[in-house]
Design a protein around this motif. Structure first.
Motif, mmCIF file in Angstrom:
data_model
loop_
_atom_site.group_PDB
_atom_site.id
_atom_site.type_symbol
_atom_site.label_atom_id
_atom_site.label_comp_id
_atom_site.label_asym_id
_atom_site.label_seq_id
_atom_site.Cartn_x
_atom_site.Cartn_y
_atom_site.Cartn_z
ATOM 1 N N VAL A 247 1.128 -0.925 -0.097
ATOM 2 C CA VAL A 247 0.456 0.201 -0.144
ATOM 3 C C VAL A 247 0.537 1.383 -0.402
ATOM 4 O O VAL A 247 1.628 1.897 0.571
ATOM 5 C CB VAL A 247 -0.944 0.134 1.314
ATOM 6 N N ASN A 248 0.584 2.722 -1.151
ATOM 7 C CA ASN A 248 1.822 3.083 -1.520
ATOM 8 C C ASN A 248 0.900 4.378 -0.801
ATOM 9 O O ASN A 248 -0.056 4.179 -0.585
ATOM 10 C CB ASN A 248 1.806 3.627 -2.485
ATOM 11 N N ARG A 249 1.636 5.475 -0.868
ATOM 12 C CA ARG A 249 0.619 6.799 -0.558
ATOM 13 C C ARG A 249 -0.621 6.964 -1.493
ATOM 14 O O ARG A 249 -1.619 7.322 -0.744
ATOM 15 C CB ARG A 249 1.535 8.156 -0.834
ATOM 16 N N GLU A 250 -0.630 7.006 -2.936
ATOM 17 C CA GLU A 250 -2.244 6.984 -3.493
ATOM 18 C C GLU A 250 -3.075 6.128 -2.781
ATOM 19 O O GLU A 250 -4.018 6.529 -2.802
ATOM 20 C CB GLU A 250 -1.336 6.518 -4.811
ATOM 21 N N ILE A 251 -2.221 4.931 -2.655
ATOM 22 C CA ILE A 251 -3.902 4.143 -2.616
ATOM 23 C C ILE A 251 -4.414 4.334 -0.628
ATOM 24 O O ILE A 251 -5.671 4.699 -0.402
ATOM 25 C CB ILE A 251 -3.033 2.986 -1.918
ATOM 26 N N TYR A 252 -3.092 5.491 0.051
ATOM 27 C CA TYR A 252 -3.561 4.796 1.546
ATOM 28 C C TYR A 252 -4.063 6.609 1.640
ATOM 29 O O TYR A 252 -5.498 6.483 2.701
ATOM 30 C CB TYR A 252 -2.277 4.961 1.944
ATOM 31 N N SER A 253 -3.947 7.453 0.963
ATOM 32 C CA SER A 253 -4.698 8.579 1.221
ATOM 33 C C SER A 253 -5.725 8.634 0.443
ATOM 34 O O SER A 253 -6.783 9.502 1.091
ATOM 35 C CB SER A 253 -3.716 9.626 0.452
ATOM 36 N N ARG A 254 -6.967 7.475 0.346
ATOM 37 C CA ARG A 254 -8.489 7.249 -0.203
ATOM 38 C C ARG A 254 -9.090 5.845 0.962
ATOM 39 O O ARG A 254 -9.342 5.658 0.999
ATOM 40 C CB ARG A 254 -8.034 7.216 -1.699
ATOM 41 N N THR A 255 -8.289 6.206 2.714
ATOM 42 C CA THR A 255 -8.880 5.233 2.589
ATOM 43 C C THR A 255 -9.182 5.908 4.659
ATOM 44 O O THR A 255 -9.868 5.092 5.261
ATOM 45 C CB THR A 255 -7.929 3.916 3.402
ATOM 46 N N ALA A 256 -9.386 6.792 4.152
ATOM 47 C CA ALA A 256 -9.555 7.357 5.362
ATOM 48 C C ALA A 256 -10.414 9.651 4.741
ATOM 49 O O ALA A 256 -9.966 9.978 5.428
ATOM 50 C CB ALA A 256 -8.504 7.555 6.806
ATOM 51 N N PRO A 257 -11.753 8.895 4.021
ATOM 52 C CA PRO A 257 -12.245 10.063 4.449
ATOM 53 C C PRO A 257 -13.002 10.787 5.680
ATOM 54 O O PRO A 257 -13.125 10.560 6.576
ATOM 55 C CB PRO A 257 -13.487 9.724 3.326
#
Length: 371
Positions: free
Chosen positions: A124-134
């Motif tokens: 899990v990189n930054r692009e993926i992780y940034s969309r997991t905590a809205p």
């Protein structure tokens, strides 16, 4: 007849006037929304291509590629048709648009899951992780984008702005993250700079799908209001639909508000470490003890993650060998925990501190005089 003052103002401004665009007639907008509610071969082709582009961009951690996928994605069209159907209380249009949206969502998730499985995605990189905590900020973005998108539909001259709206709201990438999360097993590793965290599989799928729901509900409610305010629909006929979707919006705000608090805490703690990175040791409240020692220490990397009032803090320090002892590290660790609990009310804190030592080598050369 215009007065001399009006003539002067007109001359100076180039006869500037506010131009109110003509609304698209209700029947024309209704026909276009009916067409958008019916999925076509082109709709699914663009949707699958968008899902492939977004998934590959997310896995490769490429922001530019993910933005390209947002432009291609046609998923916003049936959502706007859904909102229009709710505003005019057309149950047939609502059902048809809802089915199109559901099929589109399943198509994107299935495509991303298949690609994630083929490519064996496990990091899990930054692009993926940034969309997991809205949080509520994401909902605000969706509402603003929906207002722009729905208003654009009602004005011919503004139709070129719809691509920018698609980029702002980002419907497909969260669904692709959900699919990537489903393709991963329990052994998931999230990489943040020099650190890593395991066990994020459930958070990836659930958090990214919550982001999509925030976008979906935010777009629907805001667009419904825009259509009603422009009198395409009647509040007397659609008040039940409005109440139902406002209720869904209220329920959604509960987890998003909690996530916003976590986001604010992370930003505040990050700001503390940013002052240390900039060399402003006196302003770095976590290290009030031993200020002269900390002037000789460089913070190479810091990462703060907060979820459900639990925090993980990771630091990488650089200092002369032997300068930072176990006692200094224990002191820093205790200071971080105390301030995090006192200032931000954190329940559980995990602190990881790495030290990269520097060795100093001195070479002295003495050269005698030559006769």
């Amino acid at each position: 007849m215009q007065s001399p003052v009006q003539n002067l103002l007109g001359s100076l401004s180039g006869e500037w006037k506010l131009n109110l665009e003509t609304q698209i007639p209700r029947n024309d907008l209704y026909k276009s929304r009916i067409a958008s509610s019916r999925p076509t071969l082109g709709f699914f082709l663009l949707l699958i291509c968008s899902a492939v582009i977004a998934t590959l961009g997310l896995i490769s951690n490429s922001t530019a590629v993910v933005i390209g996928a947002m432009i291609v994605a046609p998923l916003m069209d049936p959502i706007l048709s859904l909102a229009f159907g709710l505003s005019i209380a057309d149950n047939r249009l609502v059902k048809r648009s809802a089915i199109t949206v559901i099929i589109g969502v399943l198509t994107v998730i299935a495509t991303a899951t298949l690609l994630g499985w083929i490519l064996d995605a496990s990091e899990v990189n930054r692009e993926i992780y940034s969309r997991t905590a809205p949080n509520l900020i994401d909902l605000g973005i969706a509402v603003a984008a929906a207002i722009a998108g729905s208003f654009t539909l009602t004005r011919d001259r503004l139709s070129n702005s719809i691509a920018g709206v698609a980029i702002a709201v980002a419907l497909v990438p969260p669904l692709c993250v959900c699919g990537i999360g489903l393709s991963m097993g329990s052994e998931v590793i999230a990489v943040f700079g020099r650190g890593s965290v395991a066990g994020l599989s459930n958070q990836i799928s659930e958090g990214s799908f919550l982001l999509f729901l925030a976008n979906l509900i935010g777009i629907t409610v805001a667009s419904l209001m825009v259509f009603l305010l422009q009198r395409y629909g009647s509040i007397h006929r659609s008040w039940r639909n409005l109440l139902v979707w406002l209720g869904l919006l209220g329920l959604l705000c509960i987890p998003l508000a909690s996530s916003l608090r976590d986001f604010s805490i992370r930003q505040n703690i990050d700001a503390q470490f940013a002052t240390f990175k900039a060399g402003r040791v006196k302003q770095f409240k976590l290290t009030e003890k031993n200020p002269y020692l900390w002037k000789k220490v460089k913070l190479l990397y810091s990462n703060v993650r907060v979820s459900q009032n639990n925090a993980t803090i990771e630091l990488v320090l650089n200092a002369q060998e032997g300068l930072i002892t176990q006692k200094v590290i224990d002191e820093l660790h205790q200071r971080i925990i105390t301030r995090a609990r006192k200032d931000y009310g954190i329940n559980e804190i995990s602190v990881n501190i790495s030290v990269i030592p520097n060795q100093i080598f001195k070479y002295n050369f003495t050269e005698g005089k030559q006769s």
